[in-house]
Design a protein around this motif. Structure first.
Motif, short mmCIF file in Angstrom:
data_model
loop_
_atom_site.label_atom_id
_atom_site.label_comp_id
_atom_site.label_asym_id
_atom_site.label_seq_id
_atom_site.Cartn_x
_atom_site.Cartn_y
_atom_site.Cartn_z
N LYS A 1 0.82 -1.22 0.00
CA LYS A 1 0.00 0.00 0.00
C LYS A 1 0.86 1.27 0.00
CE LYS A 1 -3.17 -2.27 3.25
NZ LYS A 1 -3.67 -2.16 4.65
N ALA A 2 2.15 1.11 0.28
CA ALA A 2 3.02 2.26 0.51
C ALA A 2 3.52 2.90 -0.78
CB ALA A 2 4.21 1.85 1.37
N LYS A 3 3.92 4.15 -0.66
CA LYS A 3 4.56 4.84 -1.76
C LYS A 3 6.06 4.62 -1.62
CE LYS A 3 5.01 9.42 -3.90
NZ LYS A 3 4.69 10.87 -3.75
N ASN A 4 6.68 4.08 -2.64
CA ASN A 4 8.12 3.78 -2.65
C ASN A 4 8.54 2.77 -1.56
OD1 ASN A 4 10.44 4.49 -4.25
ND2 ASN A 4 11.35 5.30 -2.39
N PRO A 5 7.92 1.59 -1.54
CA PRO A 5 8.24 0.59 -0.51
C PRO A 5 9.55 -0.15 -0.78
CG PRO A 5 6.62 -0.28 -2.03
CD PRO A 5 6.86 1.14 -2.45
#
Length: 273
Positions: free
Chosen positions: A138-142
């Protein structure tokens, strides 16, 4: 993406050594750090606890969540992930730093020690990554960063400590496989390993003060980790990075600042040809 400000890092074994150094470097940006480690009370031979680490992280400018976690216990990992999400809203980065070491030969390695290394290094890395992945997706730039060596099938890296090498390479195989499995979904999987020995409690137990004096400080690994974790996850995955190579690429030319004892030639680490 030169900063980790506002990012949440779930770091195993972050109560001391390289894990704590990575946490403090991220904290200087204003990151949130989940300290997932076993040491909740002072250890007679090892420095630091999850609570002393939390103090250092917050003094550096970050927010800390100290959680007592044995990564051999699935329930403890999942509970820690749940608490991390409740506190910080998600997880952006997973750092698989926790590791067990025994540089012993086949006849000198009790199965209890074998099980410890495989339970922490291989299973613990796999289980922690698996538990963090729903949030990472779900994260941005994981990013997932694993502290493990480049894979090499040369016999010299197995001779003398077959069990330990198998366990560390198991961590690296997670990087190898998962980087391709999650490439299209944008989660970066990379490994980081030091060129030289690093002045940690493990090195002190292995070689005493002489080996510590001939090592680099954990800050070199922290700076290299920061350089990796601020890259675009879709453009940087499946790599087996060496700390000083990463920093040279980032423009660092002065490595003397990382020496424990100025003027010494640092000792080479294992697994580097």
């Amino acid at each position: 993406m030169s900063t980790l400000k506002g990012k949440t890092l779930f770091i195993t074994g972050a109560s001391r050594g390289i894990g704590l150094a990575i946490a403090k470097r991220a904290a200087r940006d204003g990151a949130n750090i989940v300290i997932a480690a076993k040491t909740s009370a002072p250890h007679p031979k090892l420095p630091g606890t999850i609570y002393s680490a939390a103090e250092e992280i917050e003094q550096a400018g970050g927010k800390a969540l100290p959680l007592m976690v044995d990564i051999r216990q699935d329930e403890q990992i999942h509970d820690a992930v749940k608490q991390a999400v409740e506190r910080f809203g998600g997880i952006d980065i997973c750092v698989n730093n926790a590791s067990a070491i025994s540089l012993t030969g086949t006849l000198e390695t009790p199965m209890k020690k074998f099980d410890l290394m495989f339970g922490v290094n291989v299973r613990g890395t796999y289980a922690t990554t698996q538990a963090c992945l729903p949030e990472l997706l779900k994260a941005k730039n994981p990013h997932v960063l694993t502290l493990s060596p480049p894979l090499s099938m040369k016999q010299k890296w197995f001779q003398g400590h077959v069990a330990y090498t198998m366990a560390k390479y198991g961590m690296s195989m997670c990087v190898l496989g998962m980087s391709e499995e999650f490439r299209e979904r944008g989660v970066a999987f990379n490994a980081l390993w030091p060129r030289t020995t690093i002045a940690t409690a493990a090195v002190n137990m292995l070689g005493g003060q002489d080996m510590m004096d001939a090592s680099r400080t954990p800050e070199i690994m922290a700076d290299a980790a920061h350089a990796i974790l601020t890259r675009d996850s879709r453009a940087c995955t499946g790599h087996f990075f060496i700390d000083d190579d990463v920093l040279r690429e980032a423009g660092v030319t002065d490595f003397a600042k990382y020496l424990v004892k100025p003027g010494t030639e640092p000792l080479p680490d294992f697994f580097i040809d």
